[in-house]
Design a protein around this motif. Structure first.
Motif, PDB file in Angstrom:
ATOM      1  N   CYS A 186       0.836  -1.205   0.000  1.00  0.00           N
ATOM      2  CA  CYS A 186       0.000   0.000   0.000  1.00  0.00           C
ATOM      3  C   CYS A 186       0.871   1.256   0.000  1.00  0.00           C
ATOM      4  O   CYS A 186       0.585   2.229  -0.707  1.00  0.00           O
ATOM      5  CB  CYS A 186      -0.914   0.012   1.225  1.00  0.00           C
ATOM      6  SG  CYS A 186      -2.271  -1.171   1.169  1.00  0.00           S
ATOM      7  N   ILE A 187       1.927   1.236   0.804  1.00  0.00           N
ATOM      8  CA  ILE A 187       2.833   2.386   0.878  1.00  0.00           C
ATOM      9  C   ILE A 187       3.489   2.625  -0.473  1.00  0.00           C
ATOM     10  O   ILE A 187       3.577   3.765  -0.957  1.00  0.00           O
ATOM     11  CB  ILE A 187       3.904   2.159   1.965  1.00  0.00           C
ATOM     12  CG1 ILE A 187       3.250   2.082   3.347  1.00  0.00           C
ATOM     13  CG2 ILE A 187       4.952   3.262   1.933  1.00  0.00           C
ATOM     14  CD1 ILE A 187       4.194   1.650   4.452  1.00  0.00           C
ATOM     15  N   LYS A 188       3.939   1.551  -1.112  1.00  0.00           N
ATOM     16  CA  LYS A 188       4.587   1.684  -2.418  1.00  0.00           C
ATOM     17  C   LYS A 188       3.618   2.224  -3.468  1.00  0.00           C
ATOM     18  O   LYS A 188       3.976   3.092  -4.275  1.00  0.00           O
ATOM     19  CB  LYS A 188       5.141   0.329  -2.869  1.00  0.00           C
ATOM     20  CG  LYS A 188       6.359  -0.145  -2.094  1.00  0.00           C
ATOM     21  CD  LYS A 188       6.878  -1.454  -2.667  1.00  0.00           C
ATOM     22  CE  LYS A 188       8.153  -1.902  -1.978  1.00  0.00           C
ATOM     23  NZ  LYS A 188       8.691  -3.161  -2.568  1.00  0.00           N
ATOM     24  N   ILE A 189       2.393   1.723  -3.456  1.00  0.00           N
ATOM     25  CA  ILE A 189       1.399   2.196  -4.426  1.00  0.00           C
ATOM     26  C   ILE A 189       1.121   3.679  -4.214  1.00  0.00           C
ATOM     27  O   ILE A 189       1.030   4.458  -5.168  1.00  0.00           O
ATOM     28  CB  ILE A 189       0.099   1.374  -4.313  1.00  0.00           C
ATOM     29  CG1 ILE A 189       0.332  -0.063  -4.785  1.00  0.00           C
ATOM     30  CG2 ILE A 189      -1.018   2.015  -5.135  1.00  0.00           C
ATOM     31  CD1 ILE A 189      -0.860  -0.987  -4.579  1.00  0.00           C
ATOM     32  N   ALA A 190       1.000   4.079  -2.948  1.00  0.00           N
ATOM     33  CA  ALA A 190       0.733   5.485  -2.643  1.00  0.00           C
ATOM     34  C   ALA A 190       1.858   6.385  -3.148  1.00  0.00           C
ATOM     35  O   ALA A 190       1.612   7.489  -3.648  1.00  0.00           O
ATOM     36  CB  ALA A 190       0.550   5.662  -1.136  1.00  0.00           C
ATOM     37  N   ILE A 191       3.091   5.915  -3.039  1.00  0.00           N
ATOM     38  CA  ILE A 191       4.242   6.720  -3.448  1.00  0.00           C
ATOM     39  C   ILE A 191       4.281   6.932  -4.959  1.00  0.00           C
ATOM     40  O   ILE A 191       4.725   7.982  -5.435  1.00  0.00           O
ATOM     41  CB  ILE A 191       5.555   6.061  -2.965  1.00  0.00           C
ATOM     42  CG1 ILE A 191       5.654   6.163  -1.437  1.00  0.00           C
ATOM     43  CG2 ILE A 191       6.771   6.698  -3.616  1.00  0.00           C
ATOM     44  CD1 ILE A 191       6.824   5.404  -0.854  1.00  0.00           C
ATOM     45  N   VAL A 192       3.795   5.953  -5.733  1.00  0.00           N
ATOM     46  CA  VAL A 192       3.922   6.054  -7.193  1.00  0.00           C
ATOM     47  C   VAL A 192       2.605   6.351  -7.906  1.00  0.00           C
ATOM     48  O   VAL A 192       2.611   6.562  -9.125  1.00  0.00           O
ATOM     49  CB  VAL A 192       4.526   4.756  -7.788  1.00  0.00           C
ATOM     50  CG1 VAL A 192       5.834   4.405  -7.103  1.00  0.00           C
ATOM     51  CG2 VAL A 192       3.551   3.589  -7.698  1.00  0.00           C
ATOM     52  N   HIS A 193       1.487   6.404  -7.206  1.00  0.00           N
ATOM     53  CA  HIS A 193       0.199   6.438  -7.909  1.00  0.00           C
ATOM     54  C   HIS A 193       0.008   7.679  -8.778  1.00  0.00           C
ATOM     55  O   HIS A 193      -0.712   7.638  -9.773  1.00  0.00           O
ATOM     56  CB  HIS A 193      -0.962   6.292  -6.908  1.00  0.00           C
ATOM     57  CG  HIS A 193      -1.354   7.553  -6.217  1.00  0.00           C
ATOM     58  ND1 HIS A 193      -0.624   8.090  -5.172  1.00  0.00           N
ATOM     59  CD2 HIS A 193      -2.394   8.405  -6.424  1.00  0.00           C
ATOM     60  CE1 HIS A 193      -1.207   9.199  -4.759  1.00  0.00           C
ATOM     61  NE2 HIS A 193      -2.278   9.417  -5.496  1.00  0.00           N
TER      62      HIS A 193
END
Length: 211
Positions: free
Chosen positions: A129-136
């Motif tokens: 979730c953190i990774k997705i938030a960073i790149v979304h």
């Protein structure tokens, strides 16, 4: 006293195209700055690194370190492009006349923090979730923050962002292919709402703001 050659001695280095390196320099050199008096405080500096070329006994060309240079160049180019995420303000804040509008990077960072502090949920990978938030919203480094007020159809917005993401991953993939592929995978997962993690991050994106 004379010494005779021994069959157990190592062969001369020049037979393999090798050269002896000078003794290594100390990690820090010492000098006094010439622009001040002799009683001034000493100045320490690190000497320039010595270039070392490794030559194999069976190779014809020395290893030049080009792969490492390519990786560094790709990372620098990618991060330089991403810098605009820090300076591009979100359209919703501007349209509402709010003083001190947040940037795209502000928004992405806030969402990553929301993912970080979220409680454990069954079947949800918080790290993802953190990774997705960073790149979304990373494609907005090129296309900017496209909102409904811009009058751009949803399909066209998606096309522009997909093209921008592909270009960014191409830049990063020049030396960091695995990282580029992961970013593209995470972005598509969010865009297509293809997992529980993507769905949760989309909920974070809807938290009241002017974005």
């Amino acid at each position: 006293m004379a010494f005779s050659a021994s069959p157990h001695c190592a062969p001369p280095l020049h037979r393999f195209g090798l050269r002896r390196f000078p003794p290594p320099q100390p990690p820090l050199a010492f000098m006094r700055c010439p622009f001040f008096s002799s009683s001034s405080r000493p100045v320490y500096f690190s000497p320039a690194p010595t270039l070392r070329i490794i030559v194999s006994a069976n190779s014809k060309k020395p290893y030049s370190g080009r792969s490492a240079d390519s990786t560094s160049a790709s990372a620098i180019d990618f991060l330089t492009l991403c810098h605009s995420l820090k300076t591009t303000k979100r359209k919703g804040w501007i349209n509402h006349g709010i003083k001190g509008p947040e940037s795209i990077a502000d928004h992405m960072y806030r969402m990553a923090l929301m993912a970080l502090i979220a409680g454990d949920l069954p079947g949800v990978n918080r790290e993802r979730c953190i990774k997705i938030a960073i790149v979304h919203d990373i494609a907005e480094a090129i296309v900017g923050d496209i909102t409904p007020s811009c009058g751009v159809p949803k399909e066209e917005k998606s096309r522009r962002e997909q093209a921008a993401l592909t270009e960014m991953c191409k830049i990063l993939g020049g030396g960091m292919r695995a990282a580029a592929e992961e970013i593209q995978e995470l972005w598509l997962e969010y865009e297509n709402n293809a997992s529980l993690e993507a769905n949760l991050v989309k909920d974070f994106d809807k938290v009241p703001s002017c974005g």
